[in-house]
Design an enzyme around this catalytic site. Structure first.
Site, PDB file in Angstrom:
ATOM      1  N   SER A  23      29.513  46.285  40.089  1.00 17.38           N
ATOM      2  CA  SER A  23      28.133  46.060  40.556  1.00 17.38           C
ATOM      3  C   SER A  23      28.141  45.430  41.941  1.00 17.38           C
ATOM      4  CB  SER A  23      27.396  45.132  39.590  1.00 17.38           C
ATOM      5  OG  SER A  23      27.375  45.681  38.303  1.00 17.38           O
ATOM      6  N   LYS A  34      29.137  38.452  55.472  1.00 18.87           N
ATOM      7  CA  LYS A  34      27.810  37.962  55.073  1.00 18.87           C
ATOM      8  C   LYS A  34      26.721  38.962  55.432  1.00 18.87           C
ATOM      9  CE  LYS A  34      27.609  32.996  54.651  1.00 18.87           C
ATOM     10  NZ  LYS A  34      27.397  31.737  55.341  1.00 18.87           N
ATOM     11  N   GLU A  78      21.312  59.456  45.325  1.00 18.19           N
ATOM     12  CA  GLU A  78      22.223  59.495  44.174  1.00 18.19           C
ATOM     13  C   GLU A  78      21.493  59.099  42.892  1.00 18.19           C
ATOM     14  OE1 GLU A  78      25.593  56.842  44.335  1.00 18.19           O
ATOM     15  OE2 GLU A  78      26.229  57.402  42.319  1.00 18.19           O
ATOM     16  N   GLU A 127      20.578  46.843  34.858  1.00 19.12           N
ATOM     17  CA  GLU A 127      20.275  45.447  35.227  1.00 19.12           C
ATOM     18  C   GLU A 127      20.197  45.347  36.752  1.00 19.12           C
ATOM     19  OE1 GLU A 127      22.690  46.242  33.070  1.00 19.12           O
ATOM     20  OE2 GLU A 127      21.788  45.507  31.224  1.00 19.12           O
TER      21      GLU A 127
HETATM   22  C1  LIG Z   1      31.334  57.744  33.408  1.00 18.35           C
HETATM   23  C2  LIG Z   1      31.255  56.987  34.683  1.00 18.35           C
HETATM   24  C3  LIG Z   1      31.176  57.661  35.882  1.00 18.35           C
HETATM   25  C4  LIG Z   1      31.181  56.958  37.089  1.00 18.35           C
HETATM   26  N1  LIG Z   1      31.221  57.653  38.270  1.00 18.35           N
HETATM   27  C5  LIG Z   1      31.399  56.964  39.422  1.00 18.35           C
HETATM   28  C6  LIG Z   1      31.638  57.658  40.645  1.00 18.35           C
HETATM   29  O1  LIG Z   1      31.661  58.887  40.694  1.00 18.35           O
HETATM   30  N2  LIG Z   1      31.854  56.929  41.764  1.00 18.35           N
HETATM   31  C7  LIG Z   1      31.833  55.558  41.762  1.00 18.35           C
HETATM   32  O2  LIG Z   1      32.033  54.967  42.804  1.00 18.35           O
HETATM   33  N3  LIG Z   1      31.619  54.882  40.599  1.00 18.35           N
HETATM   34  C8  LIG Z   1      31.413  55.542  39.449  1.00 18.35           C
HETATM   35  N4  LIG Z   1      31.222  54.856  38.280  1.00 18.35           N
HETATM   36  C9  LIG Z   1      31.215  53.403  38.308  1.00 18.35           C
HETATM   37  C10 LIG Z   1      29.869  52.793  38.027  1.00 18.35           C
HETATM   38  O3  LIG Z   1      29.007  52.962  39.141  1.00 18.35           O
HETATM   39  C11 LIG Z   1      30.118  51.330  37.668  1.00 18.35           C
HETATM   40  O4  LIG Z   1      30.723  51.343  36.381  1.00 18.35           O
HETATM   41  C12 LIG Z   1      28.856  50.503  37.682  1.00 18.35           C
HETATM   42  O5  LIG Z   1      28.377  50.324  38.987  1.00 18.35           O
HETATM   43  C13 LIG Z   1      29.055  49.132  37.029  1.00 18.35           C
HETATM   44  O6  LIG Z   1      30.210  48.495  37.483  1.00 18.35           O
HETATM   45  P1  LIG Z   1      31.272  47.922  36.426  1.00 18.35           P
HETATM   46  O7  LIG Z   1      31.561  48.967  35.447  1.00 18.35           O
HETATM   47  O8  LIG Z   1      32.385  47.353  37.184  1.00 18.35           O
HETATM   48  O9  LIG Z   1      30.484  46.770  35.657  1.00 18.35           O
HETATM   49  P2  LIG Z   1      30.286  45.269  36.142  1.00 18.35           P
HETATM   50  O10 LIG Z   1      29.793  45.238  37.521  1.00 18.35           O
HETATM   51  O11 LIG Z   1      31.497  44.483  35.805  1.00 18.35           O
HETATM   52  O12 LIG Z   1      29.089  44.806  35.198  1.00 18.35           O
HETATM   53  C14 LIG Z   1      29.308  44.305  33.857  1.00 18.35           C
HETATM   54  C15 LIG Z   1      27.962  43.806  33.349  1.00 18.35           C
HETATM   55  O13 LIG Z   1      27.485  42.727  34.188  1.00 18.35           O
HETATM   56  C16 LIG Z   1      26.160  43.026  34.602  1.00 18.35           C
HETATM   57  N5  LIG Z   1      25.938  42.524  35.952  1.00 18.35           N
HETATM   58  C17 LIG Z   1      26.777  42.592  37.015  1.00 18.35           C
HETATM   59  N6  LIG Z   1      26.211  42.044  38.089  1.00 18.35           N
HETATM   60  C18 LIG Z   1      24.969  41.630  37.707  1.00 18.35           C
HETATM   61  C19 LIG Z   1      23.891  40.970  38.375  1.00 18.35           C
HETATM   62  N7  LIG Z   1      23.973  40.629  39.656  1.00 18.35           N
HETATM   63  N8  LIG Z   1      22.768  40.716  37.673  1.00 18.35           N
HETATM   64  C20 LIG Z   1      22.666  41.062  36.365  1.00 18.35           C
HETATM   65  N9  LIG Z   1      23.658  41.675  35.684  1.00 18.35           N
HETATM   66  C21 LIG Z   1      24.787  41.952  36.345  1.00 18.35           C
HETATM   67  C22 LIG Z   1      26.078  44.551  34.584  1.00 18.35           C
HETATM   68  O14 LIG Z   1      24.727  44.989  34.497  1.00 18.35           O
HETATM   69  C23 LIG Z   1      26.882  44.880  33.361  1.00 18.35           C
HETATM   70  O15 LIG Z   1      26.076  44.749  32.213  1.00 18.35           O
HETATM   71  C24 LIG Z   1      31.196  55.548  37.073  1.00 18.35           C
HETATM   72  C25 LIG Z   1      31.226  54.863  35.847  1.00 18.35           C
HETATM   73  C26 LIG Z   1      31.270  55.569  34.664  1.00 18.35           C
HETATM   74  C27 LIG Z   1      31.366  54.794  33.382  1.00 18.35           C
END
Ligand SMILES: Cc1cc2nc3c(=O)[nH]c(=O)nc-3n(C[C@H](O)[C@H](O)[C@H](O)COP(=O)(O)OP(=O)(O)OC[C@H]3O[C@@H](n4cnc5c(N)ncnc54)[C@H](O)[C@@H]3O)c2cc1C
Length: 509
Positions: free
Chosen positions: A133, A181, A247, A372
């Site tokens: 995220s 920053k 996107e 979120e």
């Molecule tokens: C099937 C699949 C396809 C994907 N395809 C791509 C792709 O083609 N290219 C690419 O770059 N990425 C891709 N992604 C990655 C996807 O964009 C990320 O999984 C997503 O952005 C969330 O990041 P994370 O999984 O690291 O979760 P994290 O960021 O670790 O989040 C974990 C939890 O914490 C919560 N959280 C984190 N920060 C906050 C905040 N500030 N406020 C409130 N809640 C928060 C999240 O909502 C979540 O519930 C893909 C993911 C999947 C599963």
């Protein structure tokens, strides 16, 4: 259902018909790839031959130039072909919007015809093991060496990993804290498959995406020319943001064709399933469920095309794209769950597409920024909109002896700016809004005066214990309210009292 929206152009209406027919013709073949867990290369080639990959690409670069609306139309239909929909969307997202807006003429000539032709697939690479995220926290680095850049790092969860030829990536080009920053530490690059040091690390076994490869990629001293840099050095965050509205919208639109299939399935199924001597569509709960699904399908479709129109009109629909992404994926989850319930045990089998929708929906709620994160965007950007920040001041109305939302001038307007009068304004606000603080601008609106004069008076009143201030991190006064002593000093007790007519005088004290 009206299939077209009135603002669609004739070309957009025509592609809707065309791609719908294409999907009907190829539906069975897509299902075969799903069942065999095979990447649908032959179908992807057919999509390329139809020119659909170029739906959003300008005509001068070999595309159909049908904008975000056309892209949504095609994505929604191709989404019914499962893997094909995902590959189609991600391939466009891996550069189209970013190059159109930030690419040089040479880069447009080099990349846009490739995106349009669909001969090569693209992958969008933002996420890393330690940057999800918090997408700005990239560790993958790009260091300039002569005319080249040298990349080191990893990206993960990349849709289309391995099968794609083009990888649109974001890398860190500075460790400067001040730049960090301001999000000025990231730069966007295009990396082609086959560059020495660029390899595929892992393919993820996932809840969905059954025949769509999604995985990790690794950059080990990968050398690319400066001409593969998209946008200025340090402008990667803006490039990323520009691509993200598109996107989120297209990624969300991919569900809407699947909603139609599920609705058709539900009508078909429940007219043929008999329990308690009735077809199940006669049960009120089943009808309610289907009505709810239809409502959600229609609302999400309408909202997606509204957002697409804003993009096509050259707007930056940050809030709308987040809403479209959020409601499409949440509704997809709700529709999947409800459809399974209506279908009963059959709904849980892979023979029917309801369970698949539910699995894909869960992915949808996480990809392209979790829901979120979408809510965070919706809140933060809306909080800045003048539209939602019109004054809602309650003022005491002596005629009705009650507070009323009013645009009338405060009764303190024109009073001299003294400690005593400012305290009166703040204490009077207790009578009107007993639980709220006032902003310094509220006080200023009521009595006038300069910001600096009022600040000095607030500080003085605070020192005397007559008001309390609430300050921001920099120590600036952002809210004020009267203390109980301040209230006593400003007006007699009776000023604050209020009783309804029916209240017995004998009970007052
Ligand atoms: C099937 C699949 C396809 C994907 N395809 C791509 C792709 O083609 N290219 C690419 O770059 N990425 C891709 N992604 C990655 C996807 O964009 C990320 O999984 C997503 O952005 C969330 O990041 P994370 O999984 O690291 O979760 P994290 O960021 O670790 O989040 C974990 C939890 O914490 C919560 N959280 C984190 N920060 C906050 C905040 N500030 N406020 C409130 N809640 C928060 C999240 O909502 C979540 O519930 C893909 C993911 C999947 C599963």
């Amino acid at each position: 259902m009206s299939e077209h929206f009135f603002w669609w152009t004739n070309e957009q209406k025509a592609i809707y018909k065309d791609v719908r027919e294409f999907v009907e013709e190829n539906y069975e073949e897509a299902e075969e790839y799903f069942w065999n867990t095979k990447f649908p290369w032959p179908l992807v080639k057919k999509v390329a031959e139809k020119g659909y990959f170029g739906v959003g690409v300008p005509k001068e670069f070999g595309g159909l130039e049908l904008g975000a609306t056309g892209s949504c139309i095609v994505a929604a239909q191709l989404g019914r072909l499962y893997a094909v929909g995902h590959v189609f969307t991600v391939s466009m997202l891996a550069g189209l919007e970013q190059i159109l807006r930030f690419g040089t003429d040479e880069q447009k000539q080099a990349w846009l015809p490739k995106i349009a032709s669909g001969e090569e697939l693209g992958a969008l690479c933002i996420t890393e093991p330690f940057a999800g995220s918090d997408a700005a926290n990239v560790f993958t680095s790009a260091i300039k060496e002569g005319d080249d850049w040298v990349l080191n790092g990893k990206k993960r969860f990349i849709t289309g990993a391995g099968v794609s030829d083009r990888y649109f990536i974001y890398a860190k080009t500075s460790d400067d804290k001040a730049l960090r920053k301001q999000y000025g530490h990231i730069t966007a690059f295009m990396v082609e498959k086959g560059r020495p040091g660029f390899s595929l690390e892992k393919i993820n076994p996932l809840i969905g995406f059954d025949n769509v490869p999604n995985g990790y990629i690794d950059f080990d001293h990968v050398r690319i020319p400066d001409s593969n840099r998209i946008g200025a050095v340090g402008n990667g965050w803006n490039v990323m943001m520009a691509g993200l509205n598109f996107e989120r919208l297209i990624g969300a639109a991919v569900f809407s064709g699947q909603f139609e299939d599920v609705i058709n399935l539900l009508f078909h199924f429940t007219k043929r399933r008999v329990q308690f001597n009735r077809t199940t569509n006669q049960f009120p709960g089943v009808q309610d469920g289907i009505a709810e699904i239809i409502t959600k399908a229609k609302v999400s479709r309408l909202y997606s095309y509204h957002c697409a129109k804003l993009l096509d009109d050259g707007k930056e629909p940050m809030v709308e794209a987040s809403i479209a992404k959020m409601i499409n994926t949440e509704y997809a989850r709700d529709i999947g769950l409800k459809a399974i319930q209506i279908l009963g045990g059959d709904g849980l089998t892979k023979f029917l597409p309801a369970e698949r929708l539910l699995r894909e929906a869960k992915i949808g709620e996480i990809v392209a920024g979790t829901n979120e994160v979408q809510k965070m965007i919706i809140y933060r950007f809306s909080a800045m909109l003048p539209f939602y920040n019109t004054s809602m001041r309650l003022r005491w109305n002596d005629d009705v002896n009650a507070p009323i939302i009013s645009k009338k001038e405060s009764k303190f307007k024109g009073f001299s700016i003294t400690d005593e009068n400012v305290l009166k304004v703040i204490a009077h606000d207790y009578k009107v809004n007993p639980g709220l603080y006032m902003t310094p601008d509220d006080v200023r609106e009521d009595i006038g005066g300069s910001r600096s004069d009022l600040r000095k008076i607030f500080e003085e009143l605070e020192t005397q214990g007559l008001i309390v201030t609430h300050r921001d991190r920099a120590g600036k006064i952002v809210l004020v309210k009267a203390t109980y002593t301040g209230l006593q000093n400003a007006f007699p007790k009776v000023y604050y009292q209020w009783f309804p007519d029916w209240y017995n005088n004998a009970d007052k004290f």
